[in-house]
Write a protein that holds these residues in place. Structure first.
Motif, PDB file in Angstrom:
ATOM      1  N   THR A 331      18.723   1.223 -56.010  1.00 25.06           N
ATOM      2  CA  THR A 331      18.543   2.528 -56.656  1.00 25.06           C
ATOM      3  C   THR A 331      18.370   3.559 -55.544  1.00 25.06           C
ATOM      4  O   THR A 331      18.205   3.199 -54.361  1.00 25.06           O
ATOM      5  N   LEU A 332      18.358   4.830 -55.918  1.00 22.02           N
ATOM      6  CA  LEU A 332      18.172   5.893 -54.925  1.00 22.02           C
ATOM      7  C   LEU A 332      17.507   7.087 -55.600  1.00 22.02           C
ATOM      8  O   LEU A 332      17.962   7.534 -56.659  1.00 22.02           O
ATOM      9  N   THR A 333      16.436   7.594 -54.996  1.00 21.46           N
ATOM     10  CA  THR A 333      15.740   8.762 -55.536  1.00 21.46           C
ATOM     11  C   THR A 333      15.425   9.746 -54.425  1.00 21.46           C
ATOM     12  O   THR A 333      14.732   9.401 -53.455  1.00 21.46           O
ATOM     13  N   LEU A 334      15.933  10.957 -54.557  1.00 20.48           N
ATOM     14  CA  LEU A 334      15.548  12.059 -53.692  1.00 20.48           C
ATOM     15  C   LEU A 334      14.433  12.808 -54.413  1.00 20.48           C
ATOM     16  O   LEU A 334      14.625  13.320 -55.518  1.00 20.48           O
ATOM     17  N   VAL A 335      13.262  12.814 -53.817  1.00 15.19           N
ATOM     18  CA  VAL A 335      12.093  13.396 -54.475  1.00 15.19           C
ATOM     19  C   VAL A 335      12.292  14.894 -54.676  1.00 15.19           C
ATOM     20  O   VAL A 335      12.681  15.616 -53.756  1.00 15.19           O
ATOM     21  N   GLY A 336      12.025  15.351 -55.885  1.00 15.32           N
ATOM     22  CA  GLY A 336      12.222  16.754 -56.217  1.00 15.32           C
ATOM     23  C   GLY A 336      10.970  17.584 -56.074  1.00 15.32           C
ATOM     24  O   GLY A 336       9.927  17.123 -55.600  1.00 15.32           O
ATOM     25  N   GLY A 337      11.098  18.826 -56.520  1.00 14.32           N
ATOM     26  CA  GLY A 337       9.985  19.755 -56.490  1.00 14.32           C
ATOM     27  C   GLY A 337       9.751  20.345 -57.867  1.00 14.32           C
ATOM     28  O   GLY A 337      10.011  19.696 -58.877  1.00 14.32           O
ATOM     29  N   THR A 338       9.300  21.589 -57.903  1.00 11.46           N
ATOM     30  CA  THR A 338       8.938  22.218 -59.181  1.00 11.46           C
ATOM     31  C   THR A 338       9.692  23.521 -59.433  1.00 11.46           C
ATOM     32  O   THR A 338       9.469  24.173 -60.447  1.00 11.46           O
ATOM     33  N   THR A 339      10.595  23.883 -58.544  1.00 12.54           N
ATOM     34  CA  THR A 339      11.310  25.157 -58.695  1.00 12.54           C
ATOM     35  C   THR A 339      12.440  25.009 -59.709  1.00 12.54           C
ATOM     36  O   THR A 339      13.282  24.118 -59.584  1.00 12.54           O
ATOM     37  N   THR A 340      12.466  25.871 -60.719  1.00 14.05           N
ATOM     38  CA  THR A 340      13.535  25.822 -61.711  1.00 14.05           C
ATOM     39  C   THR A 340      14.799  26.466 -61.150  1.00 14.05           C
ATOM     40  O   THR A 340      14.752  27.245 -60.187  1.00 14.05           O
ATOM     41  N   THR A 341      15.927  26.137 -61.755  1.00 12.49           N
ATOM     42  CA  THR A 341      17.185  26.753 -61.338  1.00 12.49           C
ATOM     43  C   THR A 341      17.122  28.266 -61.541  1.00 12.49           C
ATOM     44  O   THR A 341      17.624  29.034 -60.710  1.00 12.49           O
ATOM     45  N   ALA A 342      16.494  28.699 -62.633  1.00 16.09           N
ATOM     46  CA  ALA A 342      16.352  30.139 -62.886  1.00 16.09           C
ATOM     47  C   ALA A 342      15.586  30.818 -61.759  1.00 16.09           C
ATOM     48  O   ALA A 342      15.953  31.923 -61.316  1.00 16.09           O
ATOM     49  N   ASP A 343      14.532  30.168 -61.262  1.00 14.96           N
ATOM     50  CA  ASP A 343      13.760  30.748 -60.153  1.00 14.96           C
ATOM     51  C   ASP A 343      14.565  30.749 -58.860  1.00 14.96           C
ATOM     52  O   ASP A 343      14.437  31.674 -58.043  1.00 14.96           O
ATOM     53  N   MET A 344      15.375  29.710 -58.638  1.00 15.79           N
ATOM     54  CA  MET A 344      16.238  29.697 -57.454  1.00 15.79           C
ATOM     55  C   MET A 344      17.209  30.865 -57.484  1.00 15.79           C
ATOM     56  O   MET A 344      17.460  31.515 -56.459  1.00 15.79           O
ATOM     57  N   ILE A 345      17.763  31.130 -58.650  1.00 18.27           N
ATOM     58  CA  ILE A 345      18.692  32.258 -58.792  1.00 18.27           C
ATOM     59  C   ILE A 345      17.967  33.565 -58.492  1.00 18.27           C
ATOM     60  O   ILE A 345      18.491  34.436 -57.763  1.00 18.27           O
ATOM     61  N   LYS A 346      16.756  33.727 -59.014  1.00 18.45           N
ATOM     62  CA  LYS A 346      16.000  34.964 -58.816  1.00 18.45           C
ATOM     63  C   LYS A 346      15.687  35.231 -57.347  1.00 18.45           C
ATOM     64  O   LYS A 346      15.638  36.394 -56.913  1.00 18.45           O
ATOM     65  N   GLN A 347      15.483  34.156 -56.557  1.00 14.85           N
ATOM     66  CA  GLN A 347      15.125  34.363 -55.153  1.00 14.85           C
ATOM     67  C   GLN A 347      16.335  34.390 -54.218  1.00 14.85           C
ATOM     68  O   GLN A 347      16.182  34.455 -53.007  1.00 14.85           O
ATOM     69  N   GLY A 410      14.370  21.435 -57.221  1.00 14.97           N
ATOM     70  CA  GLY A 410      13.988  21.319 -58.618  1.00 14.97           C
ATOM     71  C   GLY A 410      13.472  19.929 -58.907  1.00 14.97           C
ATOM     72  O   GLY A 410      13.412  19.069 -58.028  1.00 14.97           O
ATOM     73  N   PRO A 411      13.089  19.651 -60.143  1.00 17.91           N
ATOM     74  CA  PRO A 411      12.657  18.295 -60.511  1.00 17.91           C
ATOM     75  C   PRO A 411      13.810  17.297 -60.388  1.00 17.91           C
ATOM     76  O   PRO A 411      14.965  17.639 -60.643  1.00 17.91           O
ATOM     77  N   SER A 412      13.510  16.067 -60.010  1.00 16.17           N
ATOM     78  CA  SER A 412      14.542  15.034 -59.911  1.00 16.17           C
ATOM     79  C   SER A 412      14.974  14.584 -61.311  1.00 16.17           C
ATOM     80  O   SER A 412      14.135  14.410 -62.199  1.00 16.17           O
TER      81      SER A 412
END
Length: 444
Positions: A331-347, A410-412
């Motif tokens: 299996t493979l997991t890249l640990v995510g964070g808490t930033t939403t795609t909407a917030d990424m767009i805003k910044q 963002g979240p994984s």
């Protein structure tokens, strides 16, 4: 075609009892699938393929030979064993041969879902109906594939090792295109539990992207701040994990090669916000409980806070280098964070949102430089808002370099992409700076 553990063990023991070789390995794999394929807003085909295969590998000293078949009868097993032994005696010696390992302890499997195994073809057809209705209502053409499967595998050898595992999997992809051929949208993912798959929701995503991506503007190539959705990240991570190899690093053929010799294990090679691991019992992406040569799959951290912690290492290379073996991940997991795609767009002052990649090819294996094309939805971001669709690009980028330029995660989530390597994979959406888009492509 799905044998129980007891049946797989019984057949395996018959084959091993017939062996006259110094050592012998017997593997059995079987699967049952159901699928429905759709195009032009209608179901086009459905099927229920199934299959089973047994493989016998015989060893005499450092000589090996193997034979496969689909007949599990006693006579067929005897013929397979004899054929593998005959082949082994004719083979040249393998200087890197490693004898089979003995019995091992394995984690309990968690990748099987009764809900998936019980899913019928009628249920698959019912699941895609809302997607087709949505596309028809928006005057779009929808096509795609919905597949479920149950599989088992067993691995045994003459040293007393036996392991049995059973898994289920689901694959769903949907593409929507505009009648004028200028817009396209896509969504796709995998799961092991069909009851947790939102087929209609994925269709809505593809349809929305198709509507918004029609008549794209042509932008100049260059380095862009990009938001890579999970499928795009999946493709790059799938390509990269194959380069996490101890031997390649030690022999000077890898991004993990240390100047002057050896590997860069323990060094900060990636950004501090990057952690990558494998775990056969990951609740989000459970996988097979065993790996190479029947070695138990285990939780392995590959990158920890940017530090390279592990590289895959075969038993042969581990013995030669006086290291511990590190099996191939399941299996493979890249640990995510808490930033939403909407917030990424805003910044994002100016950048691009990218749905996925395709036609990915290797350019430089030592730096893991890859090239490929964007597809099915690229959108220009200006002053924190998506303003218009953009033409597709060719990219030239290394995932190793990219993971040093991650601004937010963002979240994984479970993901699927063009470059699937068969590992259940979870990745987040990534906000990345200075991503190289080298030329414009007019293809949709």
């Amino acid at each position: 075609m799905i044998l129980t553990e007891a049946d797989a063990l019984s057949i395996t023991q018959k084959a091993l009892a017939l062996s006259k070789a110094d050592s012998c390995i017997v593997t059995i794999d079987g699967s049952e699938e159901r699928h429905v394929r759709f195009a032009q807003n209608m179901a086009t085909t459905n099927g229920s393929p199934s299959g089973i295969e047994i493989n016998v590998e015989s060893h005499f000293g450092k000589k090996s030979g193997s034979t496969s078949g689909t007949d599990l009868s006693d006579d067929a097993l005897a013929a397979l064993v004899a054929a593998s032994e005959s082949t082994a005696k004719l083979a040249p010696e393998n200087p890197e041969f490693m004898p089979p390992i003995g019995p091992q302890k394995y984690p309990a499997g968690t990748a099987f879902s009764q809900a998936t195994q019980s899913t019928t073809s009628d249920m698959l057809a019912g699941a895609i109906l809302p997607v087709l209705q949505q596309a028809q209502a928006k005057n779009l053409q929808a096509s795609g594939f919905l597949n479920i499967g149950t599989s088992f595998s067993s691995f045994a050898n003459s040293k007393g090792l036996f392991v049995y595992d059973q898994e289920t999997d689901v694959l769903h992809t949907v593409t929507a295109r505009t009648p004028d051929g200028t817009g396209a949208g896509w969504a796709g993912t995998t799961h092991n539990d069909f009851s947790k798959l939102d087929v209609a929701g994925m269709g809505a995503v593809a349809i929305d992207k198709a509507v918004r991506s029609r008549k794209p503007v042509r932008l100049p190539p260059g380095k862009y701040t990009v938001i890579l959705e999970p499928s795009a990240v999946f493709d790059l991570m799938s390509e990269m994990i194959g380069y996490f190899d101890q031997r390649s690093a030690d022999e000077g053929r890898s991004f993990a090669t240390k100047k002057g010799g050896g590997s860069r294990l323990g060094e900060n090679i990636f950004g501090k916000n990057v952690t990558l691991y494998s775990d056969p019992n990951d609740p989000l992406v459970p996988g097979s409980i065993y790996s190479d040569d029947g070695q138990p799959a285990q939780r392995t951290v590959w990158i920890d806070g940017g530090v390279l912690k592990n590289l895959q290492c075969t038993r042969y290379w581990a013995q030669k280098s006086k290291l511990a073996p590190v099996p191939t991940p399941t299996t493979l997991t890249l640990v995510g964070g808490t930033t939403t795609t909407a917030d990424m767009i805003k910044q994002t002052k100016r950048g691009l949102l990218i749905t996925r990649f395709w036609y990915i090819r290797e350019v430089d294996p030592q730096t893991v430089l890859l090239t490929g094309l964007t597809r099915d939805g690229v959108f220009l971001i200006e002053d924190g808002e998506i303003t218009k669709p953009a033409c597709n690009f060719r990219f030239n980028e290394s995932p190793v370099a990219m993971l040093n330029k991650v601004l937010a995660l963002g979240p994984s989530v479970r993901a699927y992409g063009e470059e699937s390597i068969g590992l259940p994979t979870a990745v987040p959406t990534l906000l990345v700076e200075d991503f190289t888009l080298s030329s414009v492509s007019d293809a949709v």
